[in-house]
Design a protein around this motif. Sequence first.
Motif, PDB file in Angstrom:
ATOM      1  N   GLN A  31      39.763  37.796  49.338  1.00 14.62           N
ATOM      2  CA  GLN A  31      39.496  38.466  48.079  1.00 14.62           C
ATOM      3  C   GLN A  31      39.333  39.974  48.286  1.00 14.62           C
ATOM      4  O   GLN A  31      39.849  40.766  47.514  1.00 14.62           O
ATOM      5  CB  GLN A  31      38.258  37.851  47.416  1.00 14.62           C
ATOM      6  N   THR A  32      38.640  40.340  49.367  1.00 13.81           N
ATOM      7  CA  THR A  32      38.488  41.769  49.673  1.00 13.81           C
ATOM      8  C   THR A  32      39.856  42.395  49.887  1.00 13.81           C
ATOM      9  O   THR A  32      40.149  43.485  49.386  1.00 13.81           O
ATOM     10  CB  THR A  32      37.647  41.946  50.961  1.00 13.81           C
ATOM     11  N   LYS A  33      40.706  41.680  50.618  1.00 15.86           N
ATOM     12  CA  LYS A  33      42.049  42.200  50.898  1.00 15.86           C
ATOM     13  C   LYS A  33      42.852  42.347  49.601  1.00 15.86           C
ATOM     14  O   LYS A  33      43.500  43.364  49.377  1.00 15.86           O
ATOM     15  CB  LYS A  33      42.771  41.241  51.858  1.00 15.86           C
ATOM     16  N   LEU A  34      42.801  41.325  48.751  1.00 24.45           N
ATOM     17  CA  LEU A  34      43.588  41.369  47.513  1.00 24.45           C
ATOM     18  C   LEU A  34      43.151  42.514  46.602  1.00 24.45           C
ATOM     19  O   LEU A  34      43.931  43.022  45.808  1.00 24.45           O
ATOM     20  CB  LEU A  34      43.478  40.040  46.756  1.00 24.45           C
ATOM     21  N   GLU A  35      41.883  42.900  46.728  1.00 25.87           N
ATOM     22  CA  GLU A  35      41.383  43.987  45.884  1.00 25.87           C
ATOM     23  C   GLU A  35      41.532  45.357  46.527  1.00 25.87           C
ATOM     24  O   GLU A  35      41.328  46.372  45.875  1.00 25.87           O
ATOM     25  CB  GLU A  35      39.908  43.726  45.534  1.00 25.87           C
ATOM     26  N   THR A  36      41.856  45.369  47.807  1.00 31.19           N
ATOM     27  CA  THR A  36      42.065  46.645  48.492  1.00 31.19           C
ATOM     28  C   THR A  36      43.257  47.364  47.863  1.00 31.19           C
ATOM     29  O   THR A  36      44.267  46.744  47.560  1.00 31.19           O
ATOM     30  CB  THR A  36      42.373  46.406  49.988  1.00 31.19           C
ATOM     31  N   THR A  37      43.100  48.661  47.654  1.00 32.01           N
ATOM     32  CA  THR A  37      44.184  49.372  46.981  1.00 32.01           C
ATOM     33  C   THR A  37      44.890  50.358  47.900  1.00 32.01           C
ATOM     34  O   THR A  37      44.339  50.820  48.894  1.00 32.01           O
ATOM     35  CB  THR A  37      43.674  50.143  45.752  1.00 32.01           C
ATOM     36  N   VAL A  38      46.115  50.635  47.528  1.00 32.77           N
ATOM     37  CA  VAL A  38      46.950  51.577  48.249  1.00 32.77           C
ATOM     38  C   VAL A  38      47.529  52.527  47.200  1.00 32.77           C
ATOM     39  O   VAL A  38      47.839  52.096  46.084  1.00 32.77           O
ATOM     40  CB  VAL A  38      48.116  50.832  48.946  1.00 32.77           C
ATOM     41  N   ARG A  39      47.650  53.776  47.546  1.00 32.56           N
ATOM     42  CA  ARG A  39      48.245  54.727  46.608  1.00 32.56           C
ATOM     43  C   ARG A  39      49.737  54.418  46.451  1.00 32.56           C
ATOM     44  O   ARG A  39      50.464  54.398  47.445  1.00 32.56           O
ATOM     45  CB  ARG A  39      48.060  56.155  47.125  1.00 32.56           C
ATOM     46  N   HIS A  40      50.165  54.189  45.236  1.00 38.06           N
ATOM     47  CA  HIS A  40      51.581  53.903  44.996  1.00 38.06           C
ATOM     48  C   HIS A  40      52.307  55.210  44.743  1.00 38.06           C
ATOM     49  O   HIS A  40      51.886  56.010  43.910  1.00 38.06           O
ATOM     50  CB  HIS A  40      51.718  52.969  43.792  1.00 38.06           C
ATOM     51  N   SER A  67      46.377  47.475  43.905  1.00 37.29           N
ATOM     52  CA  SER A  67      45.771  46.515  44.830  1.00 37.29           C
ATOM     53  C   SER A  67      46.865  45.626  45.417  1.00 37.29           C
ATOM     54  O   SER A  67      47.975  45.570  44.895  1.00 37.29           O
ATOM     55  CB  SER A  67      44.754  45.659  44.089  1.00 37.29           C
ATOM     56  N   TYR A  68      46.518  44.906  46.487  1.00 42.53           N
ATOM     57  CA  TYR A  68      47.490  43.967  47.053  1.00 42.53           C
ATOM     58  C   TYR A  68      47.902  42.937  46.000  1.00 42.53           C
ATOM     59  O   TYR A  68      49.067  42.559  45.911  1.00 42.53           O
ATOM     60  CB  TYR A  68      46.917  43.282  48.291  1.00 42.53           C
ATOM     61  N   LYS A  69      46.944  42.521  45.206  1.00 45.30           N
ATOM     62  CA  LYS A  69      47.281  41.588  44.128  1.00 45.30           C
ATOM     63  C   LYS A  69      48.245  42.255  43.145  1.00 45.30           C
ATOM     64  O   LYS A  69      49.202  41.634  42.685  1.00 45.30           O
ATOM     65  CB  LYS A  69      46.000  41.156  43.402  1.00 45.30           C
ATOM     66  N   GLY A  70      47.981  43.528  42.855  1.00 44.84           N
ATOM     67  CA  GLY A  70      48.861  44.272  41.963  1.00 44.84           C
ATOM     68  C   GLY A  70      50.285  44.359  42.499  1.00 44.84           C
ATOM     69  O   GLY A  70      51.250  44.337  41.717  1.00 44.84           O
ATOM     70  N   LYS A  89      39.319  39.349  37.347  1.00 49.37           N
ATOM     71  CA  LYS A  89      38.702  38.779  38.546  1.00 49.37           C
ATOM     72  C   LYS A  89      39.170  37.363  38.848  1.00 49.37           C
ATOM     73  O   LYS A  89      39.677  36.653  37.993  1.00 49.37           O
ATOM     74  CB  LYS A  89      37.190  38.772  38.373  1.00 49.37           C
ATOM     75  N   THR A  90      38.958  36.993  40.087  1.00 51.98           N
ATOM     76  CA  THR A  90      39.250  35.639  40.538  1.00 51.98           C
ATOM     77  C   THR A  90      37.929  34.961  40.866  1.00 51.98           C
ATOM     78  O   THR A  90      37.072  35.565  41.491  1.00 51.98           O
ATOM     79  CB  THR A  90      40.118  35.681  41.799  1.00 51.98           C
ATOM     80  N   LEU A  91      37.774  33.727  40.424  1.00 45.35           N
ATOM     81  CA  LEU A  91      36.560  32.983  40.737  1.00 45.35           C
ATOM     82  C   LEU A  91      36.928  31.851  41.699  1.00 45.35           C
ATOM     83  O   LEU A  91      37.907  31.140  41.483  1.00 45.35           O
ATOM     84  CB  LEU A  91      35.977  32.419  39.442  1.00 45.35           C
ATOM     85  N   TYR A  92      36.151  31.739  42.769  1.00 47.52           N
ATOM     86  CA  TYR A  92      36.366  30.637  43.712  1.00 47.52           C
ATOM     87  C   TYR A  92      35.155  29.726  43.658  1.00 47.52           C
ATOM     88  O   TYR A  92      34.024  30.185  43.751  1.00 47.52           O
ATOM     89  CB  TYR A  92      36.506  31.164  45.138  1.00 47.52           C
ATOM     90  N   ILE A  93      35.382  28.451  43.500  1.00 49.05           N
ATOM     91  CA  ILE A  93      34.270  27.506  43.495  1.00 49.05           C
ATOM     92  C   ILE A  93      34.394  26.626  44.729  1.00 49.05           C
ATOM     93  O   ILE A  93      35.342  25.848  44.860  1.00 49.05           O
ATOM     94  CB  ILE A  93      34.271  26.640  42.219  1.00 49.05           C
ATOM     95  N   THR A  94      33.443  26.790  45.660  1.00 51.69           N
ATOM     96  CA  THR A  94      33.528  26.007  46.898  1.00 51.69           C
ATOM     97  C   THR A  94      32.520  24.865  46.901  1.00 51.69           C
ATOM     98  O   THR A  94      32.600  23.971  47.723  1.00 51.69           O
ATOM     99  CB  THR A  94      33.292  26.891  48.137  1.00 51.69           C
TER     100      THR A  94
END
Lengths: 326, 170
Positions: free
Chosen positions: A280-289, A297-300, A3-8
Amino acid sequence: MQKTLYITSNGRLRRHENTLYFESGEEKRAVDIENIEQIHIFGEVDLNTKALNYISQYGIILHFYNYYGFYSGSFLPRKKNVSGEVVVRQALHYLERKKRLFLAYCFVESAVYHMMRNLRERKEAESFLTAIEDEWEKGRFAISSVAELMGLEGRIRNIYYQSFNQFLPDDFAIEKREKRPPTNPINALISFGNSLIYSHTLSQIYQTQLDPTISFLHEPSEKRFSLSLDISEIFKPLIIDTLIFKLLNNHKITLEHFDEDLNYCYLNQDGRKIFIKELQTKLETTVRHRQLNRNVSYKGFIKLECYKLIKHFISDQVYSPLKAWW
Amino acid sequence: MGDIQEFSDLKFQGIKINYLYICKRKLWLFSKNITFENRSDKVLLGKVLHEYSYPKEKTKEVLIDNLIMIDILSDGSIREVKYSSKMKEADIMQVMYYLYYLKQKGIHKQGIINYPKEKRKEVLELTPDYEEKIQQALREIEEITAKSIPPPAQKQKICKSCAYFEFCWG
């Protein structure tokens, strides 16, 4: 997934026994340190070496942003994945002119592909899409140096940004792209998004054996971790630009989310929160490879790009940059 | 004498013997420090198993010559703890290599592989046949890791649970 943590908000990161806490005023929240890969810090946060030492035990990267939300730097724990072999071969691809140009071309090719992909569905931007296609087809076979390639990419990016005016709300008109400092909301958004993707890419590079300072499209002397700039080119249009379109066209981000200071324009805290959440939602969204037959995921995908580069350097498989097929 | 000469030239970590029998590409990548194990859940499971199995044993994780790591050392035997017996041949060869290594130092022991999750164990004795196999394996490791290009990826059933899966196939 790590996970990624954001501190604002403002506060303090503190280690107490074997737990890391974020304390903000009265509130005290434990951080799930086992499952955190990176922490992005936007607020004013105090921390001491005790906390840093603990964080680095888990290989967690800290990214810091200044008051205006611009990237200021990262705390990188001692690198665990070091391979002299990979670094030597990566450097070789920089030193040999043709090898360097090949990789630089790949990054631009993928960036242009994703820019065109962003415009393809938009009727209003049709003429701009044609203009980009023309420029690219005309220019790409005549390139003999990285500088020329940069020039071509710059021309295409100009047309690309101009097309934004056709489908974004009038409040967010773009005259030209300006980076330092952004003076209007759209430039502020692009700059904020790009610095986020830069640090996210750095996090992924850091987990591999790649050396983030040896780059191909950008000069290694340009910025400290210029390989992160190279790989970001692919993901800026794919992730950040589509995010900006969505946020603006759905009026999730409006002019009230910006503050202006003399010549600066920047996202305020609320605006940043909305942007980060959506990213963050986008980075975790997945696509079938298709090859892996697994969801990625986009991060992946950023990490897979790093893997492909390593395979290229060790003469295993020729690098072929990501071109989103979905 | 020939044997001893060769032994001093060819010494590897035990895990390399294991990898030789699982995947030659993994062996090559590992030998160049291109590793991805640190973020793999499977590897974490293995670590936890090592930590929590056999808590009464005192001599755990003994490093010999800064090279080979024996999980558990007792009077008559050395023991290796494995998560599952799916790759039994590789496990056997790894332990045989340890026995062979110790034999060169004049130490004779029995080998045991524990599969605590399956409540099974394998008892191993170093035989001349295995000694020869080990010598061959060492030569093969030398050959593979000396190459400048990794062996191409070849899809196997075990690829799916390998920490290198996304690297090889992505």
